[in-house]
Design a protein around this motif. Sequence first.
Motif, short mmCIF file in Angstrom:
data_model
loop_
_atom_site.label_atom_id
_atom_site.label_comp_id
_atom_site.label_asym_id
_atom_site.label_seq_id
_atom_site.Cartn_x
_atom_site.Cartn_y
_atom_site.Cartn_z
N ALA A 137 0.88 -1.18 0.00
CA ALA A 137 0.00 0.00 0.00
C ALA A 137 0.91 1.21 0.00
O ALA A 137 1.79 1.33 0.87
CB ALA A 137 -0.89 0.00 1.24
N ALA A 138 0.73 2.08 -0.97
CA ALA A 138 1.52 3.31 -1.07
C ALA A 138 3.02 3.00 -0.96
O ALA A 138 3.77 3.70 -0.27
CB ALA A 138 1.09 4.32 0.00
N GLY A 139 3.45 1.92 -1.63
CA GLY A 139 4.87 1.61 -1.71
C GLY A 139 5.44 0.82 -0.55
O GLY A 139 6.62 0.45 -0.56
N THR A 140 4.64 0.52 0.45
CA THR A 140 5.12 -0.25 1.61
C THR A 140 4.51 -1.64 1.60
O THR A 140 3.28 -1.78 1.50
CB THR A 140 4.72 0.45 2.93
OG1 THR A 140 5.33 1.76 2.94
CG2 THR A 140 5.18 -0.34 4.15
N VAL A 141 5.37 -2.66 1.70
CA VAL A 141 4.87 -4.03 1.76
C VAL A 141 4.23 -4.26 3.14
O VAL A 141 4.87 -4.06 4.17
CB VAL A 141 6.00 -5.05 1.52
CG1 VAL A 141 5.50 -6.48 1.75
CG2 VAL A 141 6.55 -4.91 0.11
#
Lengths: 159, 159
Positions: free
Chosen positions: A136-140
Motif C-alpha cells: 500500500a503506497a509503496g510499503t509491503v
Amino acid sequence: MTNTVKAVQDFYPDDFAHCYGCGRLNTLGLHVRSWWEGDETVARFTPRPEHMAMPGFVYGGLIASLIDCHAMGTAAAAALRTGGSAIGDAPSPRFVTASLKVDYLKPTPLGPELEIRARVVERSERKAIIMATVSAAGTVTARGEIVAVRRPEGMAPPA
Amino acid sequence: MTNTVKAVQDFYPDDFAHCYGCGRLNTLGLHVRSWWEGDETVARFTPRPEHMAMPGFVYGGLIASLIDCHAMGTAAAAALRTGGSAIGDAPSPRFVTASLKVDYLKPTPLGPELEIRARVVERSERKAIIMATVSAAGTVTARGEIVAVRRPEGMAPPA
C-alpha cells in the motif's frame, strides 16, 4: 493500464470464470486481474469501504483473497509461458489452492490502491509454489506463500 | 441455537465491531459469530451463492476469511476464560492476525452450512496460536493454523 492489459483471468474458460475473487462472470465478486511485468505478475485492487478490519485498515481476509486469486493467476500465466504462450494465446489453465500462508507484517491502510506482486519459485507440470507481496503506497504490508495445483478432474461445475 | 448463544463478536467494543468478516456493525459483512462448546469454539456459516470458486464449490478466500475471524474470536474468548470471565461478562478483547495458514484438504461443496471449529494450542498474554477446521456435511475440508496477537495500540480507528 489495468483495463487495457491482457489479464490471465480474462482467458479462463467460461465454466471456470465464476470465482468470487477473480471470475469475470461473478457480478458480485472482486474481479482480481493479473498480468506480467517482466518475471513478476502484478494485480491492483482498491478495497471497497466495507472491506475493513476496523475503520482505517484493510480486512485480512480480503488480503488473503487477493493473494489467493493472484497466485492462481500467476500459476496459470507461468504454465502458459513455459509452454511458449503469452496470456491470451490460449485459454488460461485453472489452478486451485492447496495451501495459503499469509504473514501480516503491518496494518494495511484502507484507501490507497493495493499492489499485489508474485513470482513462481518452484514449478512442476502439476504444481507451483508462489511468493507474493501486498503493498500500500509503496510499503509491503503482507507476504504470502501459496501452493497451487492443477484443478483436479473432480472439481468441475455440474454437467 | 446460533441466534441465542452469546458470541464473542457480540461483545467487541463498538469501535472494533466493523470488521468485514465478523463485525456486527458492518452491514455488508459476513457476521461470523463464535461461541464455546466445551474446550472448542464453534461458528456456523452458510456461504452466499456468489461465494463460489467455481459452480458447486466454495471460494477458498471465503474459507480463509471464516477461519481468520473465528480464530480472532477464539483468541478473545480464551483470554476472557483465562481471566475467569465468560463471553459477555466483559467487552471482548480485540486480537489481530499475525499469520494465517490454510490447507485446503478437499473441495468444499457450496450449499451446506459450514462448521468452523477451533482450539487454542498455545497462549501467552500477548499471543495465541490457534488450530481450526472447516467442515461441510460432517467432512473436514480445510484446516487452519493462525497466530493471533493483541491489537497493537497504533491499530485503532481514527480519533
